[in-house]
Design an enzyme around this catalytic site. Structure first.
Site, PDB file in Angstrom:
ATOM      1  N   THR A 105       0.823  -1.213   0.000  1.00 11.57           N
ATOM      2  CA  THR A 105       0.000   0.000   0.000  1.00 11.57           C
ATOM      3  C   THR A 105       0.854   1.258   0.000  1.00 11.57           C
ATOM      4  O   THR A 105       0.505   2.269  -0.609  1.00 11.57           O
ATOM      5  CB  THR A 105      -0.937  -0.007   1.235  1.00 11.57           C
ATOM      6  OG1 THR A 105      -1.815  -1.111   1.096  1.00 11.57           O
ATOM      7  CG2 THR A 105      -1.749   1.258   1.344  1.00 11.57           C
ATOM      8  N   THR A 181       2.070  -3.999   4.572  1.00  9.66           N
ATOM      9  CA  THR A 181       2.015  -4.197   6.020  1.00  9.66           C
ATOM     10  C   THR A 181       1.620  -5.623   6.423  1.00  9.66           C
ATOM     11  O   THR A 181       1.951  -6.059   7.521  1.00  9.66           O
ATOM     12  CB  THR A 181       1.026  -3.217   6.681  1.00  9.66           C
ATOM     13  OG1 THR A 181      -0.255  -3.397   6.078  1.00  9.66           O
ATOM     14  CG2 THR A 181       1.482  -1.793   6.532  1.00  9.66           C
ATOM     15  N   ASP A 182       0.916  -6.327   5.534  1.00 10.45           N
ATOM     16  CA  ASP A 182       0.368  -7.627   5.949  1.00 10.45           C
ATOM     17  C   ASP A 182       1.433  -8.576   6.483  1.00 10.45           C
ATOM     18  O   ASP A 182       1.235  -9.243   7.493  1.00 10.45           O
ATOM     19  CB  ASP A 182      -0.361  -8.305   4.780  1.00 10.45           C
ATOM     20  CG  ASP A 182      -1.710  -7.668   4.495  1.00 10.45           C
ATOM     21  OD1 ASP A 182      -2.016  -6.642   5.122  1.00 10.45           O
ATOM     22  OD2 ASP A 182      -2.454  -8.200   3.641  1.00 10.45           O
ATOM     23  N   LYS A 260       1.407  -7.057  13.405  1.00 10.16           N
ATOM     24  CA  LYS A 260       0.298  -6.226  12.926  1.00 10.16           C
ATOM     25  C   LYS A 260      -0.932  -6.707  13.692  1.00 10.16           C
ATOM     26  O   LYS A 260      -1.389  -7.823  13.504  1.00 10.16           O
ATOM     27  CB  LYS A 260       0.097  -6.430  11.419  1.00 10.16           C
ATOM     28  CG  LYS A 260      -1.032  -5.587  10.845  1.00 10.16           C
ATOM     29  CD  LYS A 260      -1.128  -5.700   9.330  1.00 10.16           C
ATOM     30  CE  LYS A 260      -2.264  -4.819   8.818  1.00 10.16           C
ATOM     31  NZ  LYS A 260      -2.373  -4.804   7.367  1.00 10.16           N
TER      32      LYS A 260
HETATM   33  N1  ASP Z   1      -2.116  -6.198   1.427  1.00  9.66           N
HETATM   34  C1  ASP Z   1      -1.223  -5.075   1.466  1.00  9.66           C
HETATM   35  C2  ASP Z   1       0.174  -5.587   1.610  1.00  9.66           C
HETATM   36  O1  ASP Z   1       0.517  -6.101   2.616  1.00  9.66           O
HETATM   37  C3  ASP Z   1      -1.608  -4.168   2.576  1.00  9.66           C
HETATM   38  C4  ASP Z   1      -0.601  -3.075   2.880  1.00  9.66           C
HETATM   39  O2  ASP Z   1       0.329  -2.814   2.199  1.00  9.66           O
HETATM   40  O3  ASP Z   1      -0.782  -2.419   3.887  1.00  9.66           O
HETATM   41  O4  ASP Z   1       0.943  -5.440   0.695  1.00  9.66           O
END
Ligand code: ASP
Length: 436
Positions: A105, A181-182, A260
């Site tokens: 993201t 973040t995942d 997370k």
């Molecule tokens: N699904 C995305 C990822 O982990 C969510 C994010 O970037 O926050 O790449």
């Protein structure tokens, strides 16, 4: 042919037949009437049967291609374009920071015509979107991958570790890795082990809202990450994300103790069982915890992982065949996320014993997350110990999974692998405090 992001199979063939691209306004005739709307990119996990149109009202509708009588492009959309201003020049003498882009993201932007989030911001563009960086460091952006982090695997960890090790030799003051973040916590743990003893700070950073949204947490997180990479007194692997909901402080969490814990809040990341390592506030690093490793020193990277490890979360009624299934799919080690102090049912315990007897390695962590496993308190725990299941103190289950992959990746086996798993390598376990 223009962009048809995410479309596959029948839907893709249909759109190609109509010479349509994402962003075009289409008019389609269905058995129930005519629909006009902008063609929206399809999510990668969408099926192959539907196309998605954004209506004037702002709502998206999925339309099954099989039922369509006809489609025509009413007007062509402009292909999304973004040209960031060139990054401002940094004053001479600033520390050099390498910024590695992996996607997620933080490197995405909303396409406001279609409403979809697209991985479209490169590390260089990110740098340009946060002009403050040029007064903190000379940032050298480099794209490693462009994927959402659910697609990051041990091979990516190894590449990141090798590139970072090279950055040390090239004399960078620090490395920043932009990442979804995942699975940010898994990559942070992996780099913690592969780069144990790294003499510079390696800061992973993500964002919960895409970089071009006014509410994005990306700029502050990146500023915090680059500041730490350029100016901290400590070395090691950390995750930089919002400390709270307001846009003023960034927490730096140790790479092997971070999780997370919220799907969408900006302060989704927490340090489990340890204090936050450091805090960035506007202006610089405000607080740094005691005991962080200082910069400098020799180190040997060990960037190899063996994926033949399974993470099994125990649940009431778990069939013992789950253990056999892990073995059948090639697992050489199983990390169990047990209940409470480190327990599983009698049946699963028996099966774990059989797995160990057959040469497998079995480790115990707790789904409580906080606190440490202690398998000497109840009979169940003692039975597991007798069966050869090795307790991992307060190591987080995900960290234990990554560590087992790393340990096997070093070529260690049997007792040597157990010795490595139970020795602290990168702050993954905290010291046991004696009861007062
Ligand atoms: N699904 C995305 C990822 O982990 C969510 C994010 O970037 O926050 O790449």
């Amino acid at each position: 042919m223009g962009d048809l992001s995410g479309y596959r199979g029948t839907a893709l063939r249909f759109l190609k037949g109509a010479s349509a691209s994402v962003g075009d306004v289409l008019e389609v005739r269905t058995s129930w009437g005519t629909v006009t709307g902008t063609l929206v990119p399809r999510y990668a996990y969408g099926d192959e049967e539907h196309i998605v149109l954004k209506l004037k009202s702002g709502y998206n509708v999925g339309i099954r291609v099989a039922g369509l009588k006809d489609a025509k492009v009413v007007s062509k959309g402009e292909s999304p374009a973004f040209s960031p201003p060139p990054p401002p020049k940094s004053p001479k003498g600033l520390p050099r920071v390498l910024m590695l882009g992996t996607g997620g993201t933080i490197a995405s932007r909303i396409d406001y015509r279609t409403g979809a989030v697209r991985p479209a911001v490169s590390a260089a563009e990110l740098h340009a979107l946060v002009p403050e960086l040029s007064s903190i460091a000379v940032v050298q952006p480099e794209i490693m991958f462009e994927v959402f982090s659910e697609n990051i695997a041990p091979a990516h960890w190894a590449k990141l570790a090798r590139r970072t090790a090279r950055a040390v030799k090239e004399g960078f003051s620090g490395v920043v890795i932009t990442h979804g973040t995942d699975t940010l916590g898994y990559t942070a743990a992996a780099l913690g082990f592969a780069l144990a003893g790294v003499p510079i700070p390696v800061i992973l950073v993500g964002s919960q809202r895409s970089s071009d949204r006014p509410s994005s947490d990306a700029p502050l997180n990146i500023i915090g990450a680059v500041t730490a990479a350029a100016t901290s007194r400590f070395s090691g692997v950390y995750v930089a994300m919002h400390l709270g909901e307001s846009d003023d402080k960034v927490a730096l969490h140790r790479g092997t103790r971070v999780r997370k814990n919220h799907t969408s809040r900006r302060d989704a990341f927490v340090s489990v069982g340890v204090p936050v390592a450091a805090v960035y506030g506007r202006g610089g690093l405000e607080t740094e915890s005691e005991g962080l490793p200082p910069r400098g020193g020799a180190f040997t990277p060990r960037p190899r992982f063996d994926e033949r490890v399974a993470l099994l979360k125990f649940y009431p009624s778990m069939p013992p065949s789950a253990v056999r299934g892990a073995k059948r799919s090639g697992a050489k080690a199983i990390v169990v996320e047990g209940t409470g102090l480190g327990h599983v049912s009698k049946e699963v315990a028996k099966e774990l014993g059989a797995f160990v007897k057959s040469g497998g390695l079995a480790f115990m962590t707790s789904q409580c997350l906080e606190g440490r496993v202690d398998m000497r308190v109840y009979d169940t725990g003692r039975d597991l110990l007798r069966a050869g299941v090795v307790p991992l103190e307060d190591m987080l289950p995900e960290t234990a999974l990554v560590k087992a992959m790393w340990v096997l990746g070093t070529g260690a086996k049997g007792p040597r692998a157990i010795e490595m798993m139970t020795a602290n390598v990168a702050g993954e376990m905290t010291a046991r405090t004696l009861p007062s």
